[in-house]
Design a protein around this motif. Structure first.
Motif, PDB file in Angstrom:
ATOM      1  N   HIS A 160       0.841  -1.197   0.093  1.00  0.00           N
ATOM      2  CA  HIS A 160      -0.023   0.037   0.006  1.00  0.00           C
ATOM      3  C   HIS A 160       0.886   1.341  -0.046  1.00  0.00           C
ATOM      4  CE1 HIS A 160      -2.425  -3.127   1.713  1.00  0.00           C
ATOM      5  NE2 HIS A 160      -3.419  -2.523   1.251  1.00  0.00           N
ATOM      6  N   TYR A 161       0.620   2.147  -1.003  1.00  0.00           N
ATOM      7  CA  TYR A 161       1.194   3.441  -0.994  1.00  0.00           C
ATOM      8  C   TYR A 161       0.368   4.549  -0.777  1.00  0.00           C
ATOM      9  CZ  TYR A 161       5.070   0.871  -2.599  1.00  0.00           C
ATOM     10  OH  TYR A 161       5.979  -0.105  -2.967  1.00  0.00           O
ATOM     11  N   LEU A 162       0.687   5.686  -0.250  1.00  0.00           N
ATOM     12  CA  LEU A 162      -0.018   6.902  -0.262  1.00  0.00           C
ATOM     13  C   LEU A 162       0.107   7.574  -1.754  1.00  0.00           C
ATOM     14  CD1 LEU A 162      -1.251   9.517   1.224  1.00  0.00           C
ATOM     15  CD2 LEU A 162       0.888  10.391   1.383  1.00  0.00           C
ATOM     16  N   ASN A 163      -1.046   7.999  -2.200  1.00  0.00           N
ATOM     17  CA  ASN A 163      -1.348   8.346  -3.613  1.00  0.00           C
ATOM     18  C   ASN A 163      -1.548   9.959  -3.571  1.00  0.00           C
ATOM     19  OD1 ASN A 163      -1.587   8.564  -6.336  1.00  0.00           O
ATOM     20  ND2 ASN A 163      -3.890   8.500  -6.128  1.00  0.00           N
ATOM     21  N   PRO A 164      -0.539  10.792  -3.975  1.00  0.00           N
ATOM     22  CA  PRO A 164      -0.585  12.228  -3.737  1.00  0.00           C
ATOM     23  C   PRO A 164      -1.460  13.037  -4.743  1.00  0.00           C
ATOM     24  CG  PRO A 164       1.473  11.738  -4.872  1.00  0.00           C
ATOM     25  CD  PRO A 164       0.837  10.360  -4.559  1.00  0.00           C
ATOM     26  N   VAL A 165      -2.029  12.116  -5.728  1.00  0.00           N
ATOM     27  CA  VAL A 165      -2.633  12.803  -7.009  1.00  0.00           C
ATOM     28  C   VAL A 165      -3.892  13.622  -6.390  1.00  0.00           C
ATOM     29  CG1 VAL A 165      -3.763  12.642  -8.960  1.00  0.00           C
ATOM     30  CG2 VAL A 165      -1.799  11.414  -8.701  1.00  0.00           C
ATOM     31  N   PRO A 166      -4.948  12.953  -5.561  1.00  0.00           N
ATOM     32  CA  PRO A 166      -5.888  13.580  -5.250  1.00  0.00           C
ATOM     33  C   PRO A 166      -5.779  14.941  -4.176  1.00  0.00           C
ATOM     34  CG  PRO A 166      -6.369  11.466  -4.965  1.00  0.00           C
ATOM     35  CD  PRO A 166      -4.840  11.545  -5.245  1.00  0.00           C
TER      36      PRO A 166
END
Length: 255
Positions: free
Chosen positions: A66-72
């Motif tokens: 699992h990874y933090l997704n910075p796009v939003p």
């Protein structure tokens, strides 16, 4: 974006995002060690975060990372924070801190964005020289055959390539894998990174996952941390509206 705000309203889900900010690429078991609840409950919270596009996942064998997704978060920052001309605070600041962490044997960054388009159009936007010039500030030039060279060429007419590499995998319109290197480090495999684009239908839209791994040093990681969210925002705007953002997001004054 409503899903993102609803997901962020829960303290446990914010805690999970904090854990992934501190160290990306964690399994469910690793996350459960820091959250005082059952695996089933943590799984449900992760599902909400993934549905809100706030995390991305990558499978490595039997493990789901699992990874933090910075796009939003980047989109929220553009829509509200930039309106007040404030510095990039929590969204990209968190990503930068994560970018400065070394991660051995796991993808360094995973970005996920959803685009109202088709897989074929997203593929063309990543590989067509004219389209990449329209939203990236560079033209991606290659015949895109496995083993072929590709170049990320400036659009100022100089013909200078800032990034070069090799096409590893080409499966139009689903998957593209390339190596990346600075031109003066092309003959140094230890300095090459690897980018994977996965394009998947998601109902009537497209899920684009960008995985950038094997980054050489902290400087490279810091550049990637700010670069990909800006590029993906511009790509999304081009495909959904016919035009890139009115101002290139990596050239905001005072940034």
């Amino acid at each position: 974006m409503d899903r993102a705000f609803k997901a962020l309203a829960d303290d446990t889900r914010r805690r999970l995002l904090d854990l992934l900010r501190e160290r990306g690429g964690q399994t469910l078991g690793e996350l459960c060690r820091d959250i005082d609840m059952t695996r089933q409950s943590v799984t449900q919270h992760l599902a909400v975060l993934e549905a809100a596009n706030l995390i991305g996942t990558v499978r490595r064998g039997r493990e789901k990372l699992h990874y933090l997704n910075p796009v939003p978060l980047h989109e929220i920052q553009e829509r509200w924070i930039d309106k007040f001309e404030r510095p990039r605070l929590s969204a990209l600041g968190a990503v930068k801190r994560r970018a400065e962490e070394a991660m051995t044997g796991k993808p360094a960054f995973v970005y996920v964005t959803y685009i109202e388009s088709t897989p074929e159009k997203v593929w063309d936007a990543l590989t067509d020289a004219d389209l990449t010039a329209a939203y990236w500030g560079h033209s991606n030039v290659s015949d895109w055959r496995p083993g072929s060279r590709w170049e990320h060429v400036r659009t100022d007419g100089s013909g200078i390539a800032d990034v070069v590499g090799t096409v590893v995998t080409r499966d139009r319109p689903h998957r593209l894998v390339t190596t990346w290197a600075a031109p003066d480090e092309e003959d140094r495999p230890d300095r090459h990174s690897r980018v994977t684009f996965e394009i998947q239908p998601h109902g009537d839209i497209v899920r684009l996952t960008v995985t950038h791994e094997d980054l050489a040093d902290e400087g490279a990681r810091a550049e990637v941390a700010t670069g990909w969210p800006a590029v993906l925002s511009n790509l999304k705007s081009l495909l959904e509206t016919g035009s890139p953002l009115p101002q290139e997001p990596w050239q905001v004054p005072g940034r």
